[in-house]
Scaffold this active site. Structure first.
Site, short mmCIF file in Angstrom:
data_model
loop_
_atom_site.label_atom_id
_atom_site.label_comp_id
_atom_site.label_asym_id
_atom_site.label_seq_id
_atom_site.Cartn_x
_atom_site.Cartn_y
_atom_site.Cartn_z
N GLY A 139 8.83 34.02 -32.02
CA GLY A 139 9.41 32.79 -32.53
C GLY A 139 8.96 32.59 -33.96
O GLY A 139 7.82 32.88 -34.30
N CYS A 140 9.84 32.13 -34.82
CA CYS A 140 9.51 32.03 -36.23
C CYS A 140 10.19 30.83 -36.86
O CYS A 140 11.24 30.38 -36.40
CB CYS A 140 9.96 33.28 -36.99
N THR A 141 9.59 30.33 -37.94
CA THR A 141 10.23 29.33 -38.77
C THR A 141 10.15 29.78 -40.22
O THR A 141 9.08 30.17 -40.69
CB THR A 141 9.54 27.96 -38.62
#
Length: 379
Positions: A139-141
């Site tokens: 998961g990344c932002t």
């Protein structure tokens, strides 16, 4: 070179997780069920290792591996322990393929993996498996905005991953060729690709997982086995050290055949940024920061969902991060305020392993110019 042949690389390894009973430990995007509150302090990463591309590939990572050897061994054991017992017994065969099968893994990555294994005192098959394990899902932002006072494009990146202990392996790296810096990056020691990085006066980039119906590990394995897709982290490293411009890098990201749907988030030194949304064969969308479709207009934000679709109700990162940016306003953008947004829950959450702030506004002869720093999270 940007022309590495990934037709067969690691295809057998990609199939290992497909066996019945294999469930990676909490790998994937944060949700309300697992993102949780921030669980520990953050520490600035003070370890920056020089990777000299003129050096023998087997020796390039020696200093980094020696510094993190015990942590690397622990993480490798954790990765291997996730596999069923009968699959664990196949690791020596994986090592044989790495040693004897020309083209199984393209150079220089094959020799770098061997060198890492030699220094760490572990089977090279374990290092190879770990490189693919990191590609499974995360998961990344990604967040890009412009500092109005310095006219600098600032790129903030959070990487969320559920495998414990990765904070201990997180380092910054600087790639050199002919005595000059050609790229900066953040990586886990033992992983020879790059999921986060910047090139001098070129671009900064990050890779985000894209949730799709055909984005399973099985689909990715099929793509590597039968369709010749590229491993994205290796492709990004090739791209970063190649001297490509912002526009050239986007073209490669739009057109290169890769094994898994994903997002490439780019920022350039001239107030430019873009999100390239990928299927395996090519891009399905490219949105620039000033695109009329970008509802945020003065900043660009990407998590793990298509910008034209609503995120699922159990993942609130996009809405909260956008709200924090709007509360801040464009006139208040600088390195500190961007770091503050990246540090706020749920942009930072219990799954976050590191945050990197970066720009591509540095010169090949002056690696200390510009901005590039990383903090590990949840230590």
């Amino acid at each position: 070179s940007l022309e590495h042949d990934f037709t067969m690389p690691l295809a057998v390894l990609l199939c290992l997780p497909l066996v019945k009973g294999f469930e990676p430990r909490s790998i994937g995007r944060p949700t309300l069920g697992n993102m949780g509150n921030i669980t520990g302090p953050s520490y600035r990463v003070n370890s920056t290792f020089k990777i000299d591309l003129d050096r023998d590939p087997r020796d390039r990572w020696t200093e980094a591996v020696e510094a993190k050897k015990e942590f690397l061994k622990t993480t490798l054991n954790d990765v291997i322990s996730e596999l069923p017992n009968w699959v664990q017994k196949m690791v020596p065969y994986v090592e044989w393929m790495l040693d004897d099968a020309e083209g199984f893994l393209p150079e220089p990555y094959r020799e770098e993996v061997k060198g890492i294994a030699r220094v760490a005192g572990v089977p090279s098959g374990q290092v190879l498996i770990a490189n693919i394990y990191y590609e499974l899902a995360s998961g990344c932002t990604g967040l890009v905005a412009i500092d109005p006072k310095t006219n600098t494009t600032i790129h903030a990146r959070n990487l969320d991953y559920g495998l414990p202990g990765l904070q201990n392996l997180t380092v910054n790296v600087e790639f050199f060729r002919n005595g000059s810096i050609v790229a900066k990056g953040t990586t886990y020691v033992g992983y020879v690709g790059l999921l986060t990085g910047a090139s001098p006066m070129g671009f900064s980039v990050q890779l985000n997982e894209r949730d799709t119906k055909n984005g399973s590990v099985w689909d990715n394995a099929f793509e590597a086995l039968f369709r010749g897709g590229a491993i994205s982290g290796f492709m990004l490293r090739d791209l970063l050290v190649s001297g490509a411009s912002f526009s050239e890098a986007i073209h490669v990201a739009q057109t290169r055949h890769i094994i898994s749907p994903c997002y490439f988030i780019f920022a350039g030194p001239r107030n430019e940024a873009a999100v390239v949304t990928r299927e395996r064969q090519s891009a399905v969308d490219t949105m620039y920061m000033k695109d009329p479709r970008n509802e945020n207009r003065w900043f660009l934000l990407q998590t793990n969902y298509d910008h034209w679709a609503k995120p699922p109700a159990d993942d609130i990162r996009r809405n909260y991060t956008a709200a924090h940016m709007r509360d801040l306003g464009p006139d208040a953008i600088n390195v500190k305020t961007m770091f503050d947004v990246a540090s706020a829950w749920p942009t930072q959450n219990a799954e976050t392993t590191y945050t990197t702030l970066m720009t591509s506004s540095f010169d090949t002869k002056s690696p200390t110019d510009g901005v590039y720093f990383t903090y590990t999270r949840n230590n």
